[in-house]
Write a protein that holds these residues in place. Structure first.
Motif, mmCIF file in Angstrom:
data_model
loop_
_atom_site.group_PDB
_atom_site.id
_atom_site.type_symbol
_atom_site.label_atom_id
_atom_site.label_comp_id
_atom_site.label_asym_id
_atom_site.label_seq_id
_atom_site.Cartn_x
_atom_site.Cartn_y
_atom_site.Cartn_z
ATOM 1 N N TYR A 87 -10.181 8.226 21.024
ATOM 2 C CA TYR A 87 -9.143 7.217 20.800
ATOM 3 C C TYR A 87 -8.082 7.904 19.945
ATOM 4 C CZ TYR A 87 -13.100 4.070 21.621
ATOM 5 O OH TYR A 87 -14.201 3.442 22.122
ATOM 6 N N ILE A 88 -6.818 7.611 20.167
ATOM 7 C CA ILE A 88 -5.768 8.198 19.338
ATOM 8 C C ILE A 88 -4.918 7.074 18.767
ATOM 9 C CG2 ILE A 88 -3.788 9.740 19.274
ATOM 10 C CD1 ILE A 88 -5.141 11.320 21.543
ATOM 11 N N LEU A 89 -4.914 6.951 17.422
ATOM 12 C CA LEU A 89 -4.202 5.902 16.707
ATOM 13 C C LEU A 89 -3.014 6.509 15.986
ATOM 14 C CD1 LEU A 89 -3.972 3.102 15.221
ATOM 15 C CD2 LEU A 89 -5.530 4.055 13.533
ATOM 16 N N VAL A 90 -1.826 5.973 16.196
ATOM 17 C CA VAL A 90 -0.627 6.481 15.543
ATOM 18 C C VAL A 90 -0.310 5.591 14.343
ATOM 19 C CG1 VAL A 90 1.827 6.965 15.816
ATOM 20 C CG2 VAL A 90 0.265 7.370 17.717
ATOM 21 N N LEU A 91 -0.270 6.198 13.165
ATOM 22 C CA LEU A 91 0.125 5.499 11.946
ATOM 23 C C LEU A 91 1.584 5.861 11.681
ATOM 24 C CD1 LEU A 91 -3.031 6.276 9.813
ATOM 25 C CD2 LEU A 91 -2.500 4.177 11.030
ATOM 26 N N GLU A 92 2.492 5.087 12.239
ATOM 27 C CA GLU A 92 3.911 5.427 12.204
ATOM 28 C C GLU A 92 4.459 5.524 10.782
ATOM 29 O OE1 GLU A 92 5.673 3.710 16.359
ATOM 30 O OE2 GLU A 92 5.615 2.371 14.642
ATOM 31 N N VAL A 108 -4.434 9.379 -1.267
ATOM 32 C CA VAL A 108 -5.168 8.172 -1.633
ATOM 33 C C VAL A 108 -4.191 7.020 -1.456
ATOM 34 C CG1 VAL A 108 -6.270 6.906 -3.525
ATOM 35 C CG2 VAL A 108 -6.684 9.338 -3.277
ATOM 36 N N PHE A 109 -4.636 5.909 -0.912
ATOM 37 C CA PHE A 109 -3.794 4.733 -0.759
ATOM 38 C C PHE A 109 -3.957 3.851 -1.995
ATOM 39 C CE2 PHE A 109 -5.193 6.008 3.494
ATOM 40 C CZ PHE A 109 -3.963 6.233 4.107
ATOM 41 N N VAL A 110 -2.847 3.402 -2.574
ATOM 42 C CA VAL A 110 -2.898 2.518 -3.740
ATOM 43 C C VAL A 110 -2.184 1.216 -3.408
ATOM 44 C CG1 VAL A 110 -3.181 4.321 -5.465
ATOM 45 C CG2 VAL A 110 -0.896 3.656 -4.800
ATOM 46 N N HIS A 111 -2.772 0.109 -3.832
ATOM 47 C CA HIS A 111 -2.257 -1.224 -3.541
ATOM 48 C C HIS A 111 -1.748 -1.827 -4.838
ATOM 49 C CE1 HIS A 111 -2.967 -5.472 -1.874
ATOM 50 N NE2 HIS A 111 -1.957 -4.938 -1.225
ATOM 51 N N LEU A 112 -0.417 -1.812 -5.008
ATOM 52 C CA LEU A 112 0.149 -2.339 -6.246
ATOM 53 C C LEU A 112 1.600 -2.746 -6.066
ATOM 54 C CD1 LEU A 112 1.570 0.578 -6.926
ATOM 55 C CD2 LEU A 112 -0.428 0.909 -8.316
ATOM 56 N N ASP A 113 2.149 -3.399 -7.092
ATOM 57 C CA ASP A 113 3.550 -3.807 -7.081
ATOM 58 C C ASP A 113 4.443 -2.607 -7.339
ATOM 59 O OD1 ASP A 113 3.271 -6.590 -6.614
ATOM 60 O OD2 ASP A 113 2.704 -6.894 -8.714
ATOM 61 N N GLU A 114 5.663 -2.690 -6.845
ATOM 62 C CA GLU A 114 6.653 -1.631 -7.054
ATOM 63 C C GLU A 114 6.800 -1.299 -8.533
ATOM 64 O OE1 GLU A 114 9.835 1.039 -6.403
ATOM 65 O OE2 GLU A 114 8.715 0.045 -4.810
ATOM 66 N N LYS A 115 6.825 -2.315 -9.386
ATOM 67 C CA LYS A 115 7.034 -2.095 -10.822
ATOM 68 C C LYS A 115 5.854 -1.380 -11.486
ATOM 69 C CE LYS A 115 5.480 -6.773 -12.094
ATOM 70 N NZ LYS A 115 4.158 -6.416 -12.519
ATOM 71 N N ASP A 116 4.692 -1.394 -10.865
ATOM 72 C CA ASP A 116 3.493 -0.772 -11.443
ATOM 73 C C ASP A 116 3.205 0.618 -10.877
ATOM 74 O OD1 ASP A 116 3.017 -3.042 -12.986
ATOM 75 O OD2 ASP A 116 1.829 -3.987 -11.402
ATOM 76 N N ARG A 117 4.102 1.161 -10.073
ATOM 77 C CA ARG A 117 3.840 2.438 -9.406
ATOM 78 C C ARG A 117 3.571 3.583 -10.375
ATOM 79 N NH1 ARG A 117 8.518 3.646 -5.954
ATOM 80 N NH2 ARG A 117 7.690 5.732 -6.229
ATOM 81 N N ARG A 173 1.246 -0.395 6.187
ATOM 82 C CA ARG A 173 1.037 -1.829 6.434
ATOM 83 C C ARG A 173 -0.421 -2.211 6.225
ATOM 84 N NH1 ARG A 173 3.812 -0.367 11.178
ATOM 85 N NH2 ARG A 173 1.938 -0.879 12.338
ATOM 86 N N GLU A 174 -0.637 -3.431 5.830
ATOM 87 C CA GLU A 174 -1.983 -3.966 5.599
ATOM 88 C C GLU A 174 -2.847 -3.831 6.854
ATOM 89 O OE1 GLU A 174 -4.823 -5.363 3.178
ATOM 90 O OE2 GLU A 174 -2.765 -5.495 2.452
ATOM 91 N N TRP A 231 0.871 -1.173 0.000
ATOM 92 C CA TRP A 231 0.000 0.000 0.000
ATOM 93 C C TRP A 231 0.906 1.221 0.000
ATOM 94 C CZ3 TRP A 231 -5.101 0.244 -0.744
ATOM 95 C CH2 TRP A 231 -5.863 -0.892 -0.516
ATOM 96 N N TYR A 232 0.807 2.032 -1.038
ATOM 97 C CA TYR A 232 1.575 3.267 -1.142
ATOM 98 C C TYR A 232 0.637 4.448 -0.926
ATOM 99 C CZ TYR A 232 5.190 0.396 -3.277
ATOM 100 O OH TYR A 232 6.137 -0.562 -3.513
ATOM 101 N N VAL A 233 1.217 5.582 -0.540
ATOM 102 C CA VAL A 233 0.435 6.788 -0.322
ATOM 103 C C VAL A 233 0.659 7.710 -1.518
ATOM 104 C CG1 VAL A 233 -0.016 8.727 1.215
ATOM 105 C CG2 VAL A 233 0.795 6.547 2.159
#
Length: 154
Positions: free
Chosen positions: A138-143, A54-63, A86-87, A3-5
């Motif tokens: 609630y406070i969630l940290v997305l490191e 937007v989060f995109v779910h793809l292979d490194e080669k398809d970025r 992370r998933e 998952w890339y941003v």
């Protein structure tokens, strides 16, 4: 696959997500409903949780495929590498947005040195990194992204 941003033009998050899905790219644009005030009325509108992301779910080669969308600007980098979410963090965002007792969500920047601890509430023992649970938040940290999600519950 990771998952890339993807960073988008301002106010293009939903359009970019639709365009990417149309060309077969798995993506996720978390949306929240907020009440907006106009001079003559109030209205509930669906807005992105993360401005310009937007989060995109793809292979490194398809970025590079994401740039077929005119609203896609660039990838978000973290420590000189493309930010990878992370998933389980994506699953946590989806779970929290679908939780019946969540009334309001706010995103703010990650503060170095925050104490991260989950000791009570519905997310105890959850794999997400949570800073604290109070009577109202609630406070969630997305490191991996450097964000803190502040979630107000009813």
């Amino acid at each position: 696959m990771n998952w890339y941003v993807l960073y988008t033009k301002p106010k293009w998050e939903k359009k970019v997500a639709e365009q990417l899905q149309a060309i077969g790219i798995d993506c996720y644009c978390p949306l929240v409903i907020k009440e907006r005030q106009w001079s003559d009325r109030k209205k509930k509108v669906e807005m992105p949780l993360f401005n310009s992301y937007v989060f995109v779910h793809l292979d490194e080669k398809d970025r590079s495929l994401v740039f077929q969308s005119p609203g896609a600007v660039r990838y978000l980098f973290w420590l000189q590498k493309p930010a990878i979410v992370r998933e389980d963090e994506i699953a946590t965002i989806k779970k929290w947005l679908n939780a019946p007792d969540v009334a309001e969500i706010e995103v703010s920047s990650y503060q170095v040195g925050d104490t991260i601890e989950v000791d009570s509430g519905p997310f105890v023992n959850h794999k997400a990194v949570v800073q604290k649970v109070t009577n109202s938040h609630y406070i969630l940290v997305l490191e991996s992204m450097g964000y803190v999600l502040k979630i107000k519950h009813k």
